[in-house]
Design a protein around this motif. Sequence first.
Motif, PDB file in Angstrom:
ATOM      1  N   THR A 124      10.694   9.574  -0.785  1.00  0.00           N
ATOM      2  CA  THR A 124      11.830   8.382  -0.837  1.00  0.00           C
ATOM      3  C   THR A 124      12.023   7.976  -1.740  1.00  0.00           C
ATOM      4  O   THR A 124      13.965   7.950  -1.867  1.00  0.00           O
ATOM      5  N   THR A 125      12.067   7.552  -2.978  1.00  0.00           N
ATOM      6  CA  THR A 125      12.067   6.797  -3.894  1.00  0.00           C
ATOM      7  C   THR A 125      12.760   8.120  -4.908  1.00  0.00           C
ATOM      8  O   THR A 125      14.060   7.524  -5.527  1.00  0.00           O
ATOM      9  N   ARG A 126      12.835   9.562  -4.930  1.00  0.00           N
ATOM     10  CA  ARG A 126      13.038  10.391  -5.693  1.00  0.00           C
ATOM     11  C   ARG A 126      14.579  10.949  -4.989  1.00  0.00           C
ATOM     12  O   ARG A 126      15.471  10.944  -5.240  1.00  0.00           O
ATOM     13  N   GLU A 169      13.054   3.423  -6.465  1.00  0.00           N
ATOM     14  CA  GLU A 169      13.052   2.636  -5.975  1.00  0.00           C
ATOM     15  C   GLU A 169      12.832   2.863  -4.216  1.00  0.00           C
ATOM     16  O   GLU A 169      13.388   3.808  -3.631  1.00  0.00           O
ATOM     17  N   TYR A 170      12.286   1.822  -3.930  1.00  0.00           N
ATOM     18  CA  TYR A 170      11.476   2.155  -2.329  1.00  0.00           C
ATOM     19  C   TYR A 170      12.045   2.313  -1.243  1.00  0.00           C
ATOM     20  O   TYR A 170      13.125   1.058  -2.165  1.00  0.00           O
ATOM     21  N   PRO A 171      11.807   2.217   0.000  1.00  0.00           N
ATOM     22  CA  PRO A 171      12.805   1.926   0.946  1.00  0.00           C
ATOM     23  C   PRO A 171      12.650   0.188   1.560  1.00  0.00           C
ATOM     24  O   PRO A 171      12.044  -0.417   1.075  1.00  0.00           O
ATOM     25  N   GLU A 172      13.738  -0.386   1.443  1.00  0.00           N
ATOM     26  CA  GLU A 172      13.377  -1.960   1.583  1.00  0.00           C
ATOM     27  C   GLU A 172      12.914  -1.954   3.082  1.00  0.00           C
ATOM     28  O   GLU A 172      12.061  -3.071   3.213  1.00  0.00           O
ATOM     29  N   VAL A 173      13.309  -1.177   4.136  1.00  0.00           N
ATOM     30  CA  VAL A 173      12.929  -1.411   5.253  1.00  0.00           C
ATOM     31  C   VAL A 173      12.245  -0.269   6.174  1.00  0.00           C
ATOM     32  O   VAL A 173      12.758   0.757   6.367  1.00  0.00           O
ATOM     33  N   ILE A 174      10.703  -0.736   7.088  1.00  0.00           N
ATOM     34  CA  ILE A 174      10.591   0.412   7.509  1.00  0.00           C
ATOM     35  C   ILE A 174      10.309   0.349   9.513  1.00  0.00           C
ATOM     36  O   ILE A 174       9.858  -0.580   9.762  1.00  0.00           O
ATOM     37  N   ILE A 175      11.019   0.896  10.295  1.00  0.00           N
ATOM     38  CA  ILE A 175      11.484   0.546  11.211  1.00  0.00           C
ATOM     39  C   ILE A 175      10.484   1.955  11.973  1.00  0.00           C
ATOM     40  O   ILE A 175      10.545   2.514  12.160  1.00  0.00           O
ATOM     41  N   THR A 176       9.917   1.266  13.596  1.00  0.00           N
ATOM     42  CA  THR A 176       9.144   1.580  14.262  1.00  0.00           C
ATOM     43  C   THR A 176       8.619   1.617  15.291  1.00  0.00           C
ATOM     44  O   THR A 176       9.404  -0.039  15.910  1.00  0.00           O
ATOM     45  N   VAL A 193      -2.490  -0.905  -4.344  1.00  0.00           N
ATOM     46  CA  VAL A 193      -2.969  -0.680  -5.133  1.00  0.00           C
ATOM     47  C   VAL A 193      -1.750  -0.696  -5.977  1.00  0.00           C
ATOM     48  O   VAL A 193      -1.952  -0.161  -7.159  1.00  0.00           O
ATOM     49  N   GLY A 194      -0.721  -1.582  -5.966  1.00  0.00           N
ATOM     50  CA  GLY A 194       0.262  -1.286  -6.611  1.00  0.00           C
ATOM     51  C   GLY A 194       1.724  -0.397  -7.735  1.00  0.00           C
ATOM     52  O   GLY A 194       2.863  -0.130  -8.388  1.00  0.00           O
ATOM     53  N   VAL A 195       1.335   0.762  -6.365  1.00  0.00           N
ATOM     54  CA  VAL A 195       2.358   1.622  -6.787  1.00  0.00           C
ATOM     55  C   VAL A 195       4.044   1.107  -6.041  1.00  0.00           C
ATOM     56  O   VAL A 195       5.130   1.376  -7.080  1.00  0.00           O
ATOM     57  N   ALA A 196       3.751   0.310  -5.205  1.00  0.00           N
ATOM     58  CA  ALA A 196       5.263   0.167  -4.995  1.00  0.00           C
ATOM     59  C   ALA A 196       5.539  -1.676  -5.187  1.00  0.00           C
ATOM     60  O   ALA A 196       4.331  -2.191  -4.629  1.00  0.00           O
ATOM     61  N   PRO A 197       6.642  -1.893  -5.083  1.00  0.00           N
ATOM     62  CA  PRO A 197       6.685  -3.589  -4.636  1.00  0.00           C
ATOM     63  C   PRO A 197       6.359  -3.902  -3.575  1.00  0.00           C
ATOM     64  O   PRO A 197       7.166  -3.261  -2.198  1.00  0.00           O
ATOM     65  N   VAL A 198       5.629  -5.323  -3.831  1.00  0.00           N
ATOM     66  CA  VAL A 198       5.625  -5.772  -2.355  1.00  0.00           C
ATOM     67  C   VAL A 198       6.021  -6.561  -1.714  1.00  0.00           C
ATOM     68  O   VAL A 198       6.433  -6.541  -0.218  1.00  0.00           O
ATOM     69  N   ASP A 199       7.709  -6.265  -2.326  1.00  0.00           N
ATOM     70  CA  ASP A 199       9.020  -6.752  -1.730  1.00  0.00           C
ATOM     71  C   ASP A 199       9.691  -6.066  -1.028  1.00  0.00           C
ATOM     72  O   ASP A 199      10.908  -6.167  -0.503  1.00  0.00           O
ATOM     73  N   LYS A 200       9.337  -5.398  -1.178  1.00  0.00           N
ATOM     74  CA  LYS A 200       9.492  -3.604  -0.599  1.00  0.00           C
ATOM     75  C   LYS A 200       8.860  -2.780   0.646  1.00  0.00           C
ATOM     76  O   LYS A 200       8.040  -3.419   1.116  1.00  0.00           O
TER      77      LYS A 200
END
Length: 224
Positions: free
Chosen positions: A120-122, A130-137, A156-163
């Motif tokens: 999704t970042t690509r 940039e990772y998505p803001e929210v995941i809805i399920t 593991v630090g690959v994605a920011p904690v606020d994303k």
Amino acid sequence: MVVVLGSGGHTAEMMSLLRDIDPRRYTHRTYIVSSGDSFSTGKALEIERVIQGKHKLTAQDQVGQEQEQEPTRAGEKSLETGTWDVKTVPRARKIHQPLYTTPFSSLWCFIGCLRALVETTRTSKATPFEYPEVIITNGPATAVMVLLAAMFLKFVGVAPVDKMKTIYVESWARVKTLSLSGKVLLTMGICDRFLVQWEALATRINGEGDGRRKKVEWLGFLVD
């Protein structure tokens, strides 16, 4: 934004949940479906038709009547409604699959979910990687693996904690008890927001006025 679609009723409820989403805020929308679920793959286009229909510019015909434009196809870019796509991940467990093989298929599903979230970042219209803001399920089995994958990427630090903030909406059909997915996710405590649609269910889980922190939220019916 990432949306996890399940077959049948799950997808029908998700269409209702997303009807007021503003595509000008969530400029890239990814729908995650399980392999072999052609129903949900087709419904992703219907969801986009509803979302885009409320915000897309209209063209006028020769007699001055407004004509609705068709929704963009997966991967197409629109200045008004951004982009969207569908990503397929392996099933965690197929119908009638032997239980002893489930750990292997679940691991394969987890890896597929990791790949889908990274991809999704690509394709984001915003800043690359940039990772998505929210995941809805709202409860399909695949949702557990998607949310675990999101938590792992942040751990593991690959994605920011606020994303990739996670929002779980329990099915309208769950009046007295949670679904299996809901029970697993609530026990693990990995959802940023956990919503149920029946007050009695929220009371059963949270307790009545005992001062404890609320485990779930009740905002009334979210689907119609």
